[in-house]
Structures are given as C-alpha cells and as structure tokens.
Enzyme design. Structure first.
Site, PDB file in Angstrom:
ATOM      1  N   GLY A 240      38.432  44.378  47.692  1.00 42.22           N
ATOM      2  CA  GLY A 240      37.314  45.177  47.211  1.00 42.22           C
ATOM      3  C   GLY A 240      37.473  46.681  47.252  1.00 42.22           C
ATOM      4  O   GLY A 240      36.647  47.402  46.674  1.00 42.22           O
ATOM      5  N   GLU A 275      42.629  40.446  50.887  1.00 45.17           N
ATOM      6  CA  GLU A 275      42.762  39.991  49.490  1.00 45.17           C
ATOM      7  C   GLU A 275      42.601  41.164  48.531  1.00 45.17           C
ATOM      8  O   GLU A 275      41.687  41.181  47.706  1.00 45.17           O
ATOM      9  CB  GLU A 275      41.683  38.939  49.191  1.00 45.17           C
ATOM     10  CG  GLU A 275      41.676  37.755  50.134  1.00 45.17           C
ATOM     11  CD  GLU A 275      40.409  36.902  49.999  1.00 45.17           C
ATOM     12  OE1 GLU A 275      39.422  37.342  49.371  1.00 45.17           O
ATOM     13  OE2 GLU A 275      40.432  35.781  50.533  1.00 45.17           O
ATOM     14  N   GLY A 277      43.041  43.487  45.322  1.00 47.87           N
ATOM     15  CA  GLY A 277      43.418  43.318  43.919  1.00 47.87           C
ATOM     16  C   GLY A 277      43.551  44.677  43.261  1.00 47.87           C
ATOM     17  O   GLY A 277      44.635  45.233  43.105  1.00 47.87           O
ATOM     18  N   ARG A 314      36.144  46.299  30.504  1.00 52.05           N
ATOM     19  CA  ARG A 314      35.379  46.919  31.589  1.00 52.05           C
ATOM     20  C   ARG A 314      34.301  47.905  31.128  1.00 52.05           C
ATOM     21  O   ARG A 314      33.190  47.869  31.653  1.00 52.05           O
ATOM     22  CB  ARG A 314      36.320  47.580  32.611  1.00 52.05           C
ATOM     23  CG  ARG A 314      37.271  46.583  33.281  1.00 52.05           C
ATOM     24  CD  ARG A 314      38.057  47.176  34.435  1.00 52.05           C
ATOM     25  NE  ARG A 314      37.182  47.559  35.514  1.00 52.05           N
ATOM     26  CZ  ARG A 314      36.740  48.775  35.749  1.00 52.05           C
ATOM     27  NH1 ARG A 314      37.158  49.784  35.013  1.00 52.05           N
ATOM     28  NH2 ARG A 314      35.917  49.011  36.718  1.00 52.05           N
ATOM     29  N   CYS A 343      32.847  44.711  15.904  1.00 52.16           N
ATOM     30  CA  CYS A 343      31.508  44.830  15.329  1.00 52.16           C
ATOM     31  C   CYS A 343      30.420  44.612  16.373  1.00 52.16           C
ATOM     32  O   CYS A 343      29.664  43.638  16.319  1.00 52.16           O
ATOM     33  CB  CYS A 343      31.378  43.866  14.162  1.00 52.16           C
ATOM     34  SG  CYS A 343      32.603  44.240  12.912  1.00 52.16           S
ATOM     35  N   GLU A 344      30.387  45.491  17.361  1.00 48.79           N
ATOM     36  CA  GLU A 344      29.374  45.499  18.417  1.00 48.79           C
ATOM     37  C   GLU A 344      29.268  46.929  18.899  1.00 48.79           C
ATOM     38  O   GLU A 344      30.294  47.584  19.113  1.00 48.79           O
ATOM     39  CB  GLU A 344      29.829  44.696  19.643  1.00 48.79           C
ATOM     40  CG  GLU A 344      29.973  43.247  19.432  1.00 48.79           C
ATOM     41  CD  GLU A 344      29.329  42.437  20.546  1.00 48.79           C
ATOM     42  OE1 GLU A 344      28.600  43.019  21.393  1.00 48.79           O
ATOM     43  OE2 GLU A 344      29.569  41.240  20.547  1.00 48.79           O
TER      44      GLU A 344
HETATM   45  C1  LIG Z   1      37.751  39.569  43.202  1.00 43.83           C
HETATM   46  C2  LIG Z   1      38.041  39.167  44.614  1.00 43.83           C
HETATM   47  C3  LIG Z   1      38.957  39.900  45.368  1.00 43.83           C
HETATM   48  C4  LIG Z   1      39.637  41.150  44.881  1.00 43.83           C
HETATM   49  O1  LIG Z   1      38.759  42.180  44.635  1.00 43.83           O
HETATM   50  P1  LIG Z   1      39.336  43.655  44.322  1.00 43.83           P
HETATM   51  O2  LIG Z   1      38.133  44.451  44.122  1.00 43.83           O
HETATM   52  O3  LIG Z   1      40.165  43.544  43.097  1.00 43.83           O
HETATM   53  O4  LIG Z   1      40.131  44.075  45.508  1.00 43.83           O
HETATM   54  C5  LIG Z   1      39.242  39.450  46.649  1.00 43.83           C
HETATM   55  N1  LIG Z   1      38.668  38.334  47.156  1.00 43.83           N
HETATM   56  C6  LIG Z   1      37.774  37.607  46.457  1.00 43.83           C
HETATM   57  C7  LIG Z   1      37.184  36.405  47.062  1.00 43.83           C
HETATM   58  C8  LIG Z   1      37.432  37.997  45.162  1.00 43.83           C
HETATM   59  O5  LIG Z   1      36.536  37.291  44.474  1.00 43.83           O
END
Ligand SMILES: *Cc1c(COP(=O)(O)O)cnc(C)c1O
Length: 419
Positions: A240, A275, A277, A314, A343-344
């Site tokens: 996150g 986790e 991303g 996004r 077309c939006e």
């Molecule tokens: C989407 C998600 C992430 C990654 O979120 P980021 O904002 O990309 O770091 C990690 N864990 C879970 C369970 C998610 O759904």
C-alpha cells in the site's frame, strides 16, 4: 528515483531513446526500466533491514508481466497473488511456491484446490467460511495449508475510496472483534496450519499514521491469540505504500515506512511479511504515446493522443494524475487538455494542465505508469491490447506483444442459427 531522463534534449529509458522503441514497436507502448525495478526492490528490502525476519511478496496485480516477475524473483522476492492466473504467472517466473501468498476475497474451490496442490506458502483467509472450505479441500488431499487470517482493522487509510480496504464497511477480511474467535476455531481444523494474521488497509498510502494504528491493533490481537495458547509465527502487514505521481509530491519513503514498522513490530518474534506493489513498479514504467492531433477547444486546446483509458485506466477510474512529458521537448509549454480517442468523456488524462508544447506526430509519455497500468488494460473500442517493453542499459526487448483486434475478432464466432 528512476531511469527515465532527458539526454541531449531527448527522453531516454536508461541508455535507449524512447523514440527508437516507439519507431520499432509503435505506440502506445509501456516501457519499463530494469535498473529502476531492481533499485526499488533493493531500497524496499534495505528499508526493512532492521527487522529480524522478513519475507517480501510482490503484489503481482500491480504488474504481472512475466519479465517483471522474473526480475523480482532474481531479487529474492516472493509473490502475493489474487487468482489462479496470477499464481501460475508467479510459478512460471520461477518464484518458489513456498514464497507465494494467495490473497483475495473470492478464491474459488478450483483455485483453492490448485493452490493447495501447488504447495502455495500461505493462504490469507478472508473469512471463516473460506477457512472451513480450504480445510476440507486440504484434508481430502492429505495435505496441510498454511494460513494467515486477514483482519479488517477498521482504520481509514485516508486514500481514494476505491482503493481503501481497511474500513469496517469494506469487503476485506474478518472484523477485528471476531478475529480471535475465528482464529481459534480454524486452528482446530485438520488440513489447516493457522500461523498468523494479515492486514492491508489500502493503496497509494500517503500518510503512515493509519498504518501505524493498524499495526498496533494487529499486535494487540496477536498477543490476545497467543494468550489463548495458540501460535502466531507470521504477521503479514500488506502493501500500500504510495508513490509520487506529480513531480515535487512528497510521500513517505520506504525508510519512513520501515521505521514505523520497526517501532511497532520489531519485538513481535515473528516473520514479518510485506506485499508491496506500486512502490516497486510505479515509477519503473512510462506509457509512450503519439499525439494524433491538437484540436482547438473552447478554453484550452485538446491534445488527442493515441493512448486511451483502455491502455491506462487510472485517470478514468480514480481521477489519477500522471505527469505528461514530451519525448523531445521544444522548451515551450502551453495549457491544454489531454484526451484519448475513446468515445467516453472519462477518456481524459488531464484538463487545463500546463504541459510541454506538443503537436501532431510528437511523442510523449505518461510517467509513473508501471503499476496498475498495463495490468488493467483492455480492448474497449476494439483497440489493440497495449504492448510492453523492458529496457536494460543499452538493450531492450518486447516483453508483451501487442495483441491486435484481428486476433480477438478471430476468437469470436457467429452461431449457425444467425448465419
Ligand atoms: C493490492 C494489494 C496489495 C498491493 O498494494 P500496493 O498499493 O500496490 O502496494 C497488497 N496486498 C493486498 C492484499 C492487495 O490487495
């Protein structure tokens, strides 16, 4: 920090002019920098180095490209997956099954079965019902599934509503008050090895205080469960962490995040799992596009580009900002709207923004497009599925081919009774 910079008046990815890639592959095209990906992976790991035992599982949904996963595997990253498709990608990239975490609120029986058979390292259970189903599947196969229970800590991540996941009304995890009871009941089931708790309060987090509150609550819950005589050896603190989308935006750094984690969790006596991303992939990619034409508007001109909301969703989905830069800036700027051809009206990247002056035929990029970019692309308006390229120093390669509308058309049929 990233590796997309001007060199002699022209935008490069590492040592490769983006114009070369655009000429050979066409536009729109995503371009990733290997050096940036590696750097982010190392910086994030380094930021957690004060913690005794750490497992990092890259959130595959942010960028599931096979080459990206392969690179992160070589950096020692595991994977956080949310579908059988993502699981198979992670395994195909060489990430050991034991390093894969399976998350997601709607894992099907088929997915649970496939993941148990594959020997997935940890299931993040989102409900008691899912745990009961998984226990039965594993027991029947004569296997044991290692699990964490995802808890909804009821804190507001203070991010966009559509990517906030830790408030009581969100669909994710089990409620904080019921978590200890569910953990105890699931711990008694054959087929499951309940080993920890998981939390993930949202994405593009720009303020660490809600995360700190969530971690504190998780620590208290961990103590409560241990006091009941059960083991907790793994604590998954989710992902996150946000990234700057606008030049000059100040966001918490991985170091800030690591310090918050350490201040709360250093002495928990567990393996801490993460986790990430977006923080790994976001600034590692740009979307290269060509200006189709500049059309006169009422207040401002419309810069119509050949990338659209189907390539980069996004802005349409979350009102997200992506910096827009000319590949060969002429030194002048103007105020314009940037739109795609779909077309939006939601196919709008920016309104009334001061940008590099561009004209028909010019190349430009949307920055910070490496996360939740290509992965969300679709073929709306019968457009091609956007290709992806990875650059490494002087070399580059297409890592996902453009899928032409004709290929998709070929998979459709008219039934006999309509012929
Ligand atoms: C989407 C998600 C992430 C990654 O979120 P980021 O904002 O990309 O770091 C990690 N864990 C879970 C369970 C998610 O759904």
């Amino acid at each position: 920090m990233d590796h997309f910079a001007l060199n002699n008046g022209e935008l490069f990815a590492e040592n490769v002019p983006l114009a070369d890639i655009a000429r050979e592959v066409g536009t729109p095209v995503y371009v990733y920098s290997r050096a940036t990906l590696s750097r982010h992976a190392r910086v994030f790991r380094e930021a957690l180095s004060a913690l005794p035992s750490v497992h990092i599982a890259f959130a595959v949904k942010s960028n599931p490209n096979l080459a990206v996963l392969r690179l992160l595997a070589s950096e020692g990253y595991g994977a956080d997956v949310v579908s059988e498709g993502e699981m198979n990608r992670a395994l195909a990239a060489g990430i050991p099954a034991a390093d894969v975490v399976f998350s997601g609120v709607g894992k099907t029986r088929r997915e649970l079965t496939a993941a148990v058979k594959a020997g997935i390292g940890q299931f993040n259970l989102e409900s008691e019902e899912e745990g009961v189903e998984l226990a039965a599947i594993a027991a029947e196969l004569g296997l044991v599934a290692s699990c964490a229970l995802r808890v909804n800590p009821d804190v507001d991540a203070r991010t966009h509503a559509k990517i906030s996941t830790g408030k009581a009304e969100n669909k994710f995890g089990v409620s904080y008050d019921r978590a200890a009871g569910i953990y105890a009941r699931l711990s008694a089931l054959p087929g499951l090895d309940m080993r920890g708790l998981a939390v993930h309060i949202g994405s593009q987090i720009s303020d660490l205080e809600p995360s700190r509150q969530a971690f504190l609550k998780m620590g208290a819950l961990m103590e409560e469960i241990r006091a009941g005589g059960l083991k907790v050896t793994h604590m998954d603190l989710g992902g996150g962490l946000g990234v700057p989308y606008k030049a000059g935006d100040a966001l918490p750094t991985p170091e800030d995040y690591g310090a918050v984690v350490a201040s709360v969790a250093r002495d928990w006596g567990v393996t801490l799992m993460f986790e990430p991303g977006r923080v790994i992939t976001g600034n590692s990619g740009v979307l290269v596009t060509e200006v189709v034409r500049v059309k006169q508007g009422t207040a401002n001109p419309f810069v119509v580009v050949d990338a659209a909301m189907n390539d980069l969703a996004r802005p349409a989905m979350y009102d997200a900002w992506h910096d827009f830069l000319a590949v060969k800036p002429n030194g002048r700027t103007f105020t314009a709207n940037i739109v795609g051809p779909i077309c939006e009206s939601s196919d709008t990247f920016a309104m009334g923004r001061e940008i590099d002056e561009v004209a028909a035929g010019d190349l430009a990029v949307f920055r910070t497009a490496g996360a939740y970019g290509a992965t969300m692309a679709n073929t709306y308006n019968s457009r091609a599925l956007v290709p992806e390229v990875m650059v490494d120093g002087d070399k580059w390669a297409v890592v996902a081919e453009r899928i032409e509308p004709a290929t998709i058309l070929a998979a459709e049929t008219v039934p006999d009774w309509l012929k």
